[in-house]
Design a protein around this motif. Structure first.
Motif, PDB file in Angstrom:
ATOM      1  N   PRO A 112      11.334   8.636   0.874  1.00  0.00           N
ATOM      2  CA  PRO A 112      12.446   9.500   0.445  1.00  0.00           C
ATOM      3  C   PRO A 112      12.043  10.330  -0.766  1.00  0.00           C
ATOM      4  CG  PRO A 112      13.208   7.254   0.830  1.00  0.00           C
ATOM      5  CD  PRO A 112      11.711   7.217   0.873  1.00  0.00           C
ATOM      6  N   ALA A 113      12.521  11.556  -0.820  1.00  0.00           N
ATOM      7  CA  ALA A 113      12.137  12.467  -1.902  1.00  0.00           C
ATOM      8  C   ALA A 113      12.479  11.907  -3.268  1.00  0.00           C
ATOM      9  CB  ALA A 113      12.807  13.828  -1.698  1.00  0.00           C
ATOM     10  N   GLU A 114      13.603  11.171  -3.380  1.00  0.00           N
ATOM     11  CA  GLU A 114      14.029  10.673  -4.696  1.00  0.00           C
ATOM     12  C   GLU A 114      13.101   9.611  -5.264  1.00  0.00           C
ATOM     13  OE1 GLU A 114      16.605   8.528  -1.548  1.00  0.00           O
ATOM     14  OE2 GLU A 114      15.831  10.557  -1.927  1.00  0.00           O
TER      15      GLU A 114
ATOM     16  N   LYS B 127       9.514  -2.975   2.081  1.00  0.00           N
ATOM     17  CA  LYS B 127       9.227  -1.909   1.114  1.00  0.00           C
ATOM     18  C   LYS B 127       7.741  -1.858   0.758  1.00  0.00           C
ATOM     19  CE  LYS B 127      13.842  -1.793  -0.893  1.00  0.00           C
ATOM     20  NZ  LYS B 127      14.656  -1.801  -2.115  1.00  0.00           N
ATOM     21  N   VAL B 128       7.222  -0.639   0.649  1.00  0.00           N
ATOM     22  CA  VAL B 128       5.812  -0.414   0.303  1.00  0.00           C
ATOM     23  C   VAL B 128       5.750   0.644  -0.790  1.00  0.00           C
ATOM     24  CG1 VAL B 128       3.560   0.365   1.144  1.00  0.00           C
ATOM     25  CG2 VAL B 128       5.042  -1.001   2.632  1.00  0.00           C
ATOM     26  N   TYR B 129       5.002   0.346  -1.830  1.00  0.00           N
ATOM     27  CA  TYR B 129       4.774   1.288  -2.937  1.00  0.00           C
ATOM     28  C   TYR B 129       3.422   1.947  -2.744  1.00  0.00           C
ATOM     29  CZ  TYR B 129       3.282   2.603  -7.685  1.00  0.00           C
ATOM     30  OH  TYR B 129       2.795   3.268  -8.776  1.00  0.00           O
TER      31      TYR B 129
ATOM     32  N   GLU C 123       1.093   8.539   6.722  1.00  0.00           N
ATOM     33  CA  GLU C 123       2.382   8.138   7.301  1.00  0.00           C
ATOM     34  C   GLU C 123       3.302   7.550   6.241  1.00  0.00           C
ATOM     35  OE1 GLU C 123       5.318   5.444   8.590  1.00  0.00           O
ATOM     36  OE2 GLU C 123       3.376   4.673   7.904  1.00  0.00           O
ATOM     37  N   ILE C 124       2.738   6.785   5.312  1.00  0.00           N
ATOM     38  CA  ILE C 124       3.530   6.183   4.235  1.00  0.00           C
ATOM     39  C   ILE C 124       4.101   7.277   3.333  1.00  0.00           C
ATOM     40  CG2 ILE C 124       3.368   4.796   2.130  1.00  0.00           C
ATOM     41  CD1 ILE C 124       1.381   3.003   3.593  1.00  0.00           C
ATOM     42  N   ILE C 125       3.264   8.244   2.968  1.00  0.00           N
ATOM     43  CA  ILE C 125       3.725   9.338   2.095  1.00  0.00           C
ATOM     44  C   ILE C 125       4.802  10.168   2.805  1.00  0.00           C
ATOM     45  CG2 ILE C 125       3.019  11.459   0.918  1.00  0.00           C
ATOM     46  CD1 ILE C 125       0.255  10.173   0.514  1.00  0.00           C
ATOM     47  N   LYS C 126       4.579  10.450   4.084  1.00  0.00           N
ATOM     48  CA  LYS C 126       5.515  11.277   4.855  1.00  0.00           C
ATOM     49  C   LYS C 126       6.879  10.605   4.989  1.00  0.00           C
ATOM     50  CE  LYS C 126       3.553  13.308   8.230  1.00  0.00           C
ATOM     51  NZ  LYS C 126       2.908  13.586   9.550  1.00  0.00           N
TER      52      LYS C 126
ATOM     53  N   ILE D 295       0.618  10.674  -8.582  1.00  0.00           N
ATOM     54  CA  ILE D 295       1.787  10.842  -7.710  1.00  0.00           C
ATOM     55  C   ILE D 295       2.118   9.462  -7.162  1.00  0.00           C
ATOM     56  CG2 ILE D 295       2.735  11.997  -5.680  1.00  0.00           C
ATOM     57  CD1 ILE D 295       0.634  14.179  -6.036  1.00  0.00           C
ATOM     58  N   ARG D 296       3.400   9.095  -7.230  1.00  0.00           N
ATOM     59  CA  ARG D 296       3.802   7.768  -6.787  1.00  0.00           C
ATOM     60  C   ARG D 296       5.078   7.851  -5.961  1.00  0.00           C
ATOM     61  NH1 ARG D 296       3.776   5.525 -12.819  1.00  0.00           N
ATOM     62  NH2 ARG D 296       4.554   7.644 -13.076  1.00  0.00           N
ATOM     63  N   GLY D 297       5.288   6.870  -5.113  1.00  0.00           N
ATOM     64  CA  GLY D 297       6.498   6.855  -4.300  1.00  0.00           C
ATOM     65  C   GLY D 297       6.712   5.503  -3.653  1.00  0.00           C
ATOM     66  N   MET D 298       7.808   5.398  -2.929  1.00  0.00           N
ATOM     67  CA  MET D 298       8.184   4.148  -2.281  1.00  0.00           C
ATOM     68  C   MET D 298       8.773   4.460  -0.911  1.00  0.00           C
ATOM     69  SD  MET D 298       8.729   0.718  -2.856  1.00  0.00           S
ATOM     70  CE  MET D 298       9.029   0.472  -4.594  1.00  0.00           C
ATOM     71  N   VAL D 299       8.444   3.646   0.071  1.00  0.00           N
ATOM     72  CA  VAL D 299       9.006   3.819   1.407  1.00  0.00           C
ATOM     73  C   VAL D 299       9.642   2.493   1.840  1.00  0.00           C
ATOM     74  CG1 VAL D 299       6.786   3.267   2.495  1.00  0.00           C
ATOM     75  CG2 VAL D 299       8.542   4.470   3.801  1.00  0.00           C
ATOM     76  N   THR D 300      10.780   2.586   2.512  1.00  0.00           N
ATOM     77  CA  THR D 300      11.469   1.408   3.043  1.00  0.00           C
ATOM     78  C   THR D 300      11.500   1.496   4.567  1.00  0.00           C
ATOM     79  OG1 THR D 300      12.890   1.242   1.092  1.00  0.00           O
ATOM     80  CG2 THR D 300      13.621   0.103   3.075  1.00  0.00           C
ATOM     81  N   TYR D 301      10.985   0.465   5.226  1.00  0.00           N
ATOM     82  CA  TYR D 301      11.019   0.371   6.679  1.00  0.00           C
ATOM     83  C   TYR D 301      12.179  -0.540   7.060  1.00  0.00           C
ATOM     84  CZ  TYR D 301       6.313   2.344   6.407  1.00  0.00           C
ATOM     85  OH  TYR D 301       5.238   3.160   6.160  1.00  0.00           O
TER      86      TYR D 301
END
Length: 408
Positions: free
Chosen positions: A266-268, A220-222, A260-263, A185-191
């Motif tokens: 964005p879903a996309e 941005k954090v992956y 917190e990063i996963i939460k 499972i992978r994702g990205m978050v932008t602060y």
């Protein structure tokens, strides 16, 4: 008979665009067929290790990416089972080079694809072009490609870059890639206001679970997570919110800031995938490919799907592109591609065999190492957790990543 092309590349991912650009750099025109209607974003980001940057330098796009992504200072590993923690600096020691740092950056997938695509001539990539089959007619030196929309193309040279489920690989006689029994499972978050994370590749190991994150930029954090596959994975993989909730449940006992990063992602950006590998021993490379297939080869995940535990999937695709373009350039110089016949086909086949022989040992070693390391790191059993935390962790200290990243 359809359109005629000298070189057709099947797949517009990292491997496809990289080989198209590499060929363009040596004066060879190609057409990239991409099944999607635009450049695909699935996967969020890639760790680009030193070997990838060497390839990107050769392709002429490295400097278009470097200024926008943070250089990683090191790797930090932590086991929640034993409390063991290790830090590995990317600075090289020794007299006179103590400030030299191995180049490692986490690059967004879309940014990498766009950087490669920008350097290609207009019209090089054709979207909404899904290949459904290939064939060679008797006594013909050309390969026919049939598309889902009913059209067909005739190609002198075909390079399959169509990923794990490659139509080209299947036509060539390679065995299908098999699941390793693990899911990522992978994702990205932008602060928007920026984050305070150190510029590190952080990995946290638990019981049957491996997770972590890498800073891409100041904002941005992956993040990633791998675990043993579950029966319900096939049902939930298409729903990002369910996948997110499953990931949060898995890391509930992990230290901050993983949850917190996963939460906050964005879903996309959230993607779930079954991890697959194609086991072809180095001495079998080329043997499993059926004869009489003409001037056709495969690169990237179509040739060597691997688990992400060394962060080398995209890096190896870039390496493939540079190696293959150099072989193909030399082969085409020795023939008249305008007068295409069986003699020319044999020359190109010889070139492709040379490429496979050059790549077999490196690719096989990395594929095998990634599989073993991933199995050990997840610690699904008490024994593997003991090996991971008290033998593997202290002795190797994650320098195995650097070994494969430097030895290209």
């Amino acid at each position: 008979m359809g359109e005629d092309h000298d070189i057709v590349i099947v797949g517009g991912g990292v491997a496809g665009l990289a080989i198209a650009l590499a060929l363009h750099k040596v004066g060879l025109k190609s057409l990239v067929l991409e099944r999607a209607d635009c450049l695909r974003t699935a996967g969020a980001a890639f760790n680009m290790w030193p070997n990838a940057w060497k390839a990107l330098d050769a392709l002429g796009v490295a400097d278009a990416l470097r200024p926008f992504y943070s250089q990683i200072d090191g790797i930090r590993g932590f086991s929640i089972c034993s409390g063991v923690c290790k830090n590995v600096s990317l600075k090289r020691g020794g007299k006179g080079d103590s400030n030299v740092k191995l180049e490692s950056r986490c690059i967004e997938r879309m940014a990498l694809l766009e950087a490669l695509a920008r350097e290609l001539p207009e019209g090089s990539v054709r979207f909404n072009s899904k290949i459904v089959s290939l064939h060679r007619e008797s006594l013909s030196p050309f390969t026919m490609l049939e598309l889902a929309d009913g059209t067909s193309l005739k190609a002198k040279i075909v390079i399959g870059c169509d990923g794990v489920y490659s139509v080209v690989a299947r036509w060539m006689g390679l065995p299908p890639a098999k699941s390793v029994g693990r899911t990522s499972i992978r994702g990205m978050v932008t602060y928007t206001e920026g984050h305070n994370f150190e510029k590190l590749n952080v990995q946290v190991w638990g019981k049957g679970l491996r997770t972590g994150f890498v800073t891409c930029t100041d904002k941005k954090v992956y993040w990633f997570l791998t675990r043993r596959s579950q029966p319900q994975d096939a049902e939930i993989c298409g729903n990002a919110e369910i996948v997110r909730n499953a990931a949060l449940e898995m890391v509930k006992d992990f230290p901050d800031p993983i949850a917190e990063i996963i939460k906050s992602s964005p879903a996309e950006t959230i993607n779930m995938a079954d991890l697959k590998v194609r086991w072809v021993w180095p001495w079998e490379w080329g043997r499993g490919m059926e004869k009489g297939k003409g001037s056709v080869t495969i690169v990237g995940d179509a040739l060597h799907p691997m688990t992400p535990d060394l962060g080398q999937g995209a890096c190896m695709a870039l390496e493939d592109a540079v190696h293959l373009s150099r072989c193909l350039e030399q082969a085409i110089k020795s023939i008249n591609i305008a007068e295409w016949g069986e003699v020319q086909v044999e020359k190109i086949e010889s070139c492709f065999n040379k490429y496979l022989q050059e790549r077999r040992w490196r690719v096989s070693s990395i594929t095998s190492a990634a599989f073993v390391i991933g199995f050990v790191q997840e610690g699904s059993s008490r024994f593997t957790r003991f090996v991971r935390d008290w033998i593997f962790f202290p002795l190797f200290s994650m320098r195995y990543i650097l070994y494969f990243a430097e030895s290209c």
